[in-house]
Design an enzyme around this catalytic site. Structure first.
Site, PDB file in Angstrom:
ATOM      1  N   TYR A 280      -5.299  15.355  16.862  1.00  0.00           N
ATOM      2  CA  TYR A 280      -6.031  15.873  15.855  1.00  0.00           C
ATOM      3  C   TYR A 280      -7.570  15.099  15.763  1.00  0.00           C
ATOM      4  O   TYR A 280      -7.305  14.138  15.085  1.00  0.00           O
ATOM      5  CB  TYR A 280      -5.348  16.133  14.574  1.00  0.00           C
ATOM      6  CG  TYR A 280      -4.196  17.031  14.619  1.00  0.00           C
ATOM      7  CD1 TYR A 280      -4.090  18.156  15.574  1.00  0.00           C
ATOM      8  CD2 TYR A 280      -3.333  17.135  13.698  1.00  0.00           C
ATOM      9  CE1 TYR A 280      -3.104  18.765  15.507  1.00  0.00           C
ATOM     10  CE2 TYR A 280      -2.347  18.200  13.498  1.00  0.00           C
ATOM     11  CZ  TYR A 280      -2.193  18.932  14.325  1.00  0.00           C
ATOM     12  OH  TYR A 280      -1.198  20.139  14.563  1.00  0.00           O
TER      13      TYR A 280
ATOM     14  N   LYS B 200      -0.119  19.057  21.475  1.00  0.00           N
ATOM     15  CA  LYS B 200      -0.435  20.194  20.504  1.00  0.00           C
ATOM     16  C   LYS B 200      -1.734  19.935  19.685  1.00  0.00           C
ATOM     17  O   LYS B 200      -2.205  18.955  19.555  1.00  0.00           O
ATOM     18  CB  LYS B 200       0.688  20.011  19.332  1.00  0.00           C
ATOM     19  CG  LYS B 200       0.501  20.879  17.979  1.00  0.00           C
ATOM     20  CD  LYS B 200       1.727  20.649  17.076  1.00  0.00           C
ATOM     21  CE  LYS B 200       1.459  21.423  15.952  1.00  0.00           C
ATOM     22  NZ  LYS B 200       2.476  21.088  14.906  1.00  0.00           N
TER      23      LYS B 200
HETATM   24  P1  FBP Z   1       0.971  24.510  10.873  1.00  0.00           P
HETATM   25  O1  FBP Z   1       1.294  25.771  11.632  1.00  0.00           O
HETATM   26  O2  FBP Z   1       1.547  24.742   9.470  1.00  0.00           O
HETATM   27  O3  FBP Z   1      -0.574  24.291  10.702  1.00  0.00           O
HETATM   28  O4  FBP Z   1       1.551  23.248  11.228  1.00  0.00           O
HETATM   29  C1  FBP Z   1       1.012  22.600  12.291  1.00  0.00           C
HETATM   30  C2  FBP Z   1       0.937  21.124  11.846  1.00  0.00           C
HETATM   31  O5  FBP Z   1       0.638  20.384  12.806  1.00  0.00           O
HETATM   32  C3  FBP Z   1       2.200  20.453  11.150  1.00  0.00           C
HETATM   33  O6  FBP Z   1       3.079  19.973  12.486  1.00  0.00           O
HETATM   34  C4  FBP Z   1       1.316  19.450  10.288  1.00  0.00           C
HETATM   35  O7  FBP Z   1       2.280  19.043   9.320  1.00  0.00           O
HETATM   36  C5  FBP Z   1       0.323  19.915  10.000  1.00  0.00           C
HETATM   37  O8  FBP Z   1      -0.050  21.002  11.169  1.00  0.00           O
HETATM   38  C6  FBP Z   1      -0.768  19.072   9.678  1.00  0.00           C
HETATM   39  O9  FBP Z   1      -1.948  19.579   9.117  1.00  0.00           O
HETATM   40  P2  FBP Z   1      -3.393  18.809   8.820  1.00  0.00           P
HETATM   41  O10 FBP Z   1      -3.134  17.544   9.348  1.00  0.00           O
HETATM   42  O11 FBP Z   1      -4.271  19.787   9.361  1.00  0.00           O
HETATM   43  O12 FBP Z   1      -3.304  18.907   7.475  1.00  0.00           O
END
Ligand code: FBP
Length: 251
Positions: free
Chosen positions: A142, A174
């Site tokens: 991310y 992911k």
């Molecule tokens: P979602 O499909 O609900 O977005 O889940 C994916 C995910 O990667 C989860 O594993 C994680 O908890 C969340 O998104 C993190 O979201 P962010 O860091 O954007 O708040």
């Protein structure tokens, strides 16, 4: 082995680590109870993996032969930690993940954060240990932090994150979606033999959600890892089935 999370070349993971990352703010009376998520796995039979933190596994998900393969998320940070340059550190060991029945482990790196090197080094040791024990290894990549602010989901930033996942030897990465198939195709190419799954993201309309998932599959993702768009839906079983049809190309 990552292969245990892949069915006919496709992968559909249910994510339920948001209680840690965001707190119960994402939940209602249904989704706050982890046993409903476990039931959802049984009622749908479309998911190739379930993502939990250790505590949920121990208290709600005793593993048996029939269980949907388990991915244990090893690191995490809370919504209270609002640092400009985010960091997420390991809390659960690979040994513990194996003990509770994991087939794979998951780890988040905030690429672009000034703290990324700490996460990369920690992940690297996890990757060695997990692979030596025969587990699959999934990276949540991310982009966050001031180096990438405002361009978190661009083609270039996401392709770099995807490439790092390959260089770090993740089996699967992911990623958030870049917004169009042409750019996401490049992101998938940058990941090479590391398989790409797309993140679900915040709850949107069923139509928009399925459209985005479909576009990312067309761009070369092997599937998706979703949470909120499933268990926040009015009918989680129904949307899960529709997503399954899309991912496995059965409709
Ligand atoms: P979602 O499909 O609900 O977005 O889940 C994916 C995910 O990667 C989860 O594993 C994680 O908890 C969340 O998104 C993190 O979201 P962010 O860091 O954007 O708040």
């Amino acid at each position: 082995m990552i292969d245990s999370l892949i069915k006919n070349g496709k992968c559909l993971l249910l994510a339920y680590d948001q209680g840690f990352e965001h707190g119960p703010v994402d939940f209602d009376d249904y989704s706050v109870d982890p046993s409903h998520i476990v039931q959802l796995l049984k009622d749908t039979n479309v998911f190739t993996g379930i993502i939990f933190h250790e505590g949920i596994v121990e208290k709600y998900y005793p593993i048996d032969e029939q269980s949907v393969p388990l991915i244990v998320k090893l690191n995490g940070k809370t919504a209270f930690a609002k640092t400009q340059e985010p960091i997420s550190l390991q809390m659960t060991s690979v040994k513990e993940a194996i003990r509770i029945g994991a087939k794979a482990v998951g780890y988040t790196i905030y690429t672009g954060s000034e703290q990324e090197s700490i996460m990369m080094r920690e992940f690297s040791a996890i990757e060695d240990e997990a692979h030596a024990a025969g587990l699959g290894v999934i990276l949540w990549m991310y982009p966050r932090g001031k180096a990438v602010r405002g361009k978190e989901n661009t083609k270039e930033t996401l392709a770099y994150a995807a490439r790092l996942a390959l260089e770090l030897n993740a089996d699967m990465v992911k990623l958030p979606y870049s917004g169009d198939t042409e750019s996401f195709r490049w992101v998938v190419q940058a990941a090479g033999k590391t398989k790409v799954v797309v993140q679900g993201g915040i709850k949107t309309t069923e139509e928009d959600f399925l459209h985005e998932m479909s576009d990312s599959l067309e761009a070369g993702a092997i599937g998706c890892a979703v949470g909120r768009n499933i268990w926040q839906a009015k009918n989680p079983v129904q949307i899960a089935q529709k997503l399954g049809d899309l991912v496995y190309g059965t409709k």
